[in-house]
Design an enzyme around this catalytic site. Sequence first.
Site, PDB file in Angstrom:
ATOM      1  N   HIS A   1      32.541  32.975  50.186  1.00  0.00           N
ATOM      2  CA  HIS A   1      32.902  34.333  50.248  1.00  0.00           C
ATOM      3  C   HIS A   1      34.296  34.510  50.264  1.00  0.00           C
ATOM      4  O   HIS A   1      34.881  33.909  51.201  1.00  0.00           O
ATOM      5  CB  HIS A   1      32.260  35.016  51.432  1.00  0.00           C
TER       6      HIS A   1
ATOM      7  N   LYS B   1      24.389  52.449  34.595  1.00  0.00           N
ATOM      8  CA  LYS B   1      25.747  51.991  34.156  1.00  0.00           C
ATOM      9  C   LYS B   1      25.957  51.042  35.243  1.00  0.00           C
ATOM     10  O   LYS B   1      26.735  50.078  34.975  1.00  0.00           O
ATOM     11  CB  LYS B   1      26.708  53.348  34.122  1.00  0.00           C
TER      12      LYS B   1
ATOM     13  N   ASP C   1      39.315  48.186  43.574  1.00  0.00           N
ATOM     14  CA  ASP C   1      38.637  47.493  43.907  1.00  0.00           C
ATOM     15  C   ASP C   1      37.258  48.004  44.282  1.00  0.00           C
ATOM     16  O   ASP C   1      36.922  48.994  45.432  1.00  0.00           O
ATOM     17  CB  ASP C   1      38.913  46.803  45.191  1.00  0.00           C
ATOM     18  N   MET C   2      36.232  47.742  43.498  1.00  0.00           N
ATOM     19  CA  MET C   2      34.945  48.467  43.659  1.00  0.00           C
ATOM     20  C   MET C   2      33.787  47.793  43.527  1.00  0.00           C
ATOM     21  O   MET C   2      33.827  46.670  42.689  1.00  0.00           O
ATOM     22  CB  MET C   2      34.701  49.887  42.683  1.00  0.00           C
ATOM     23  N   ALA C   3      32.549  48.079  44.028  1.00  0.00           N
ATOM     24  CA  ALA C   3      31.391  47.336  43.781  1.00  0.00           C
ATOM     25  C   ALA C   3      30.515  48.260  42.898  1.00  0.00           C
ATOM     26  O   ALA C   3      30.972  49.543  42.726  1.00  0.00           O
ATOM     27  CB  ALA C   3      30.370  47.507  45.278  1.00  0.00           C
TER      28      ALA C   3
ATOM     29  N   SER D   1      27.609  37.955  43.337  1.00  0.00           N
ATOM     30  CA  SER D   1      27.276  37.838  44.851  1.00  0.00           C
ATOM     31  C   SER D   1      25.761  37.746  44.981  1.00  0.00           C
ATOM     32  O   SER D   1      25.205  38.137  44.007  1.00  0.00           O
ATOM     33  CB  SER D   1      27.952  39.090  45.723  1.00  0.00           C
TER      34      SER D   1
END
Length: 282
Positions: free
Chosen positions: A128, A238, A186-188, A152
């Site tokens: 991580h 998406k 910065d996104m999931a 991940s």
Amino acid sequence: MAAQDTTEPGKYVCVPPRSAYTFAESILVAHGVPLENAAIVARCLVEADLRGIDTHGINRIPSYLERIREGVLNPKAFPELTQVTPVVAQVNGHNSFGFLGAHMGMARAIEMAKEFGIGMVSVKHSNHFGMATSYVLQAIEADMMSLVFTNSSPAMPPWGGIGKLMGTSPIACGAPAGKTRPFVLDMAPSLAARGKIYKALRRGEKIPNDWALDGEGKPTEDPASALKGVVQPIGGPKGSALAIMMDVFSGVLSGSAFAGQVTSPHDPSGQPTIIPVTFGVQ
């Protein structure tokens, strides 16, 4: 750490950033992490807290230490870099803290970009790596644009399913903007990162019922049930496609774990996490 003030008595205590950094660094060193490596990890953790991303801040330390105690994270390991082409390199993390391989990879990508206009580095056999923004900012400080991908552990199904296969794998990028604030994304690919669900569980809070499905595929507000089930992707198919893209650009490209093979950093009893990372800088 001495408290300076209390924002919510009995719940939150504010401390100076330097005190938080020293605290994190000293705990890591006490558990066998070399000082130079502990400094990198501590800086990234405190940086996350200062940006309000406390799911990736110093509250992560207990889970890291548990993995050290269980022998699934090597506190003394140093990552190793191999130059593949003039503009491509790869880092073998040797099961060290993910922060170390990521920092080394971005530093090398920056060096290559300064000489050739572009640089790409992949990282394998890692763990991580905290907040992806840390490495975007590393490039911005060198006046460069960047892309950062990682995959991940399984938390999200392919669109239409209910079984865990894809991770809530972050995509991050950034660009300097002269004298104004830089652009940072910065996104999931999920409605919420699993770290936020763990945070709600620790605090005894409910989660929005559109974040996740329980083990039976039903919407839930209970974080414990959500962690036994799956999180929901942003934008339906998406978001699911973005998660697949991150898996390919990270796991497949680096020759590391992908498609459900990545173990969770929250699980101290399993195999090493083996998280791959890919950096691109221009």
